[in-house]
Design an enzyme around this catalytic site. Sequence first.
Site, short mmCIF file in Angstrom:
data_model
loop_
_atom_site.label_atom_id
_atom_site.label_comp_id
_atom_site.label_asym_id
_atom_site.label_seq_id
_atom_site.Cartn_x
_atom_site.Cartn_y
_atom_site.Cartn_z
N GLY A 30 0.82 -1.20 0.00
CA GLY A 30 0.00 0.00 0.00
C GLY A 30 0.85 1.24 0.00
O GLY A 30 2.08 1.18 0.06
N THR A 41 -4.67 4.48 3.24
CA THR A 41 -4.19 5.86 3.03
C THR A 41 -5.34 6.70 2.48
O THR A 41 -5.53 7.85 2.88
CB THR A 41 -3.00 5.87 2.07
N ASP A 43 -5.80 -3.31 -5.95
CA ASP A 43 -6.19 -3.59 -4.57
C ASP A 43 -7.70 -3.55 -4.40
O ASP A 43 -8.30 -4.37 -3.68
CB ASP A 43 -5.51 -2.60 -3.61
N ARG A 44 -8.35 -2.62 -5.10
CA ARG A 44 -9.81 -2.51 -5.01
C ARG A 44 -10.49 -3.72 -5.65
O ARG A 44 -11.48 -4.24 -5.13
CB ARG A 44 -10.28 -1.22 -5.67
N GLY A 79 -7.70 0.50 -9.27
CA GLY A 79 -6.56 -0.06 -8.56
C GLY A 79 -6.75 -1.56 -8.35
O GLY A 79 -7.85 -2.02 -8.03
N TYR A 124 -16.21 -0.69 -14.52
CA TYR A 124 -15.66 0.67 -14.49
C TYR A 124 -15.66 1.23 -15.91
O TYR A 124 -15.44 0.49 -16.87
CB TYR A 124 -14.24 0.62 -13.94
#
Length: 257
Positions: free
Chosen positions: A8, A132, A109-110, A107, A100
């Site tokens: 991250g 973050t 991570d998402r 991202g 999307y």
Amino acid sequence: MLIAVDVGNTNVTVGVLKDSLVLRSVKFPTALLRSRKKAVAALRFKFGDIHAMEKNIKAVYACSVVPALKKNLLSVFSSFFKKDVIVIGDGVVVPIINRYRIPSQVGQDRLVNAYAGLKMFGPGIIIVDFGTAITFDIVSKKAEYLGGLIVPGLRLMQDALHKKTALLPYVELSKPIETIGKDTVSSIRSGIVYGAAGMCEFIIKRLIEKECKGFKVITTGGDAELIRPYSSYLCVIEEFLILKGLGLIFKSQSSLR
């Protein structure tokens, strides 16, 4: 076993997974990854005996939102765990339908969080990740990733107040003692914690009223426990959601071989 790595913007989290169980984990500042020596020292602190289990480690899967550290990520983890590092997005696609507008902008991570949430809790979910940035990610009842919202996280608020003002100090975040701060430190602490909680409460309420009726809310990220007591929605917390997501992706890839 699988080594799962989440790089991250603030921290790197590393876990040893067996199936969906995180056997052990370590977290260290992402800045340490800029130094191979410091990153290896951080890993050795928690995984000093890992080489005794080398034969049981099948792979190293990583998810990163810091492209500039990719070379170091590959070098450090491949040498320490004696396995090639598979980075999500580089040949391995998160197996979820991505709605999307520009799919490549999401991202990894998402998407990993969305996939983990879908597999663990079923379709129709809102995932709130307190990193973050605070991200809200939506998986429809048709099991499709729809998109979400991104807002500054608690640490960004904390840094901005300190760095962008002349007189406000840097304040360590913790549970506020009072709603109305009686000094600058308590005022900042109350403002950030209650402000973040109120923002999340409003956003989730609006999502449920408008597009996500009946959806489950799943919470993850380093600051989730700090905010949870102040929200009626943040009940289900999965500390290692992204690591478990990497484990699930590894399992899905293994089944194709």
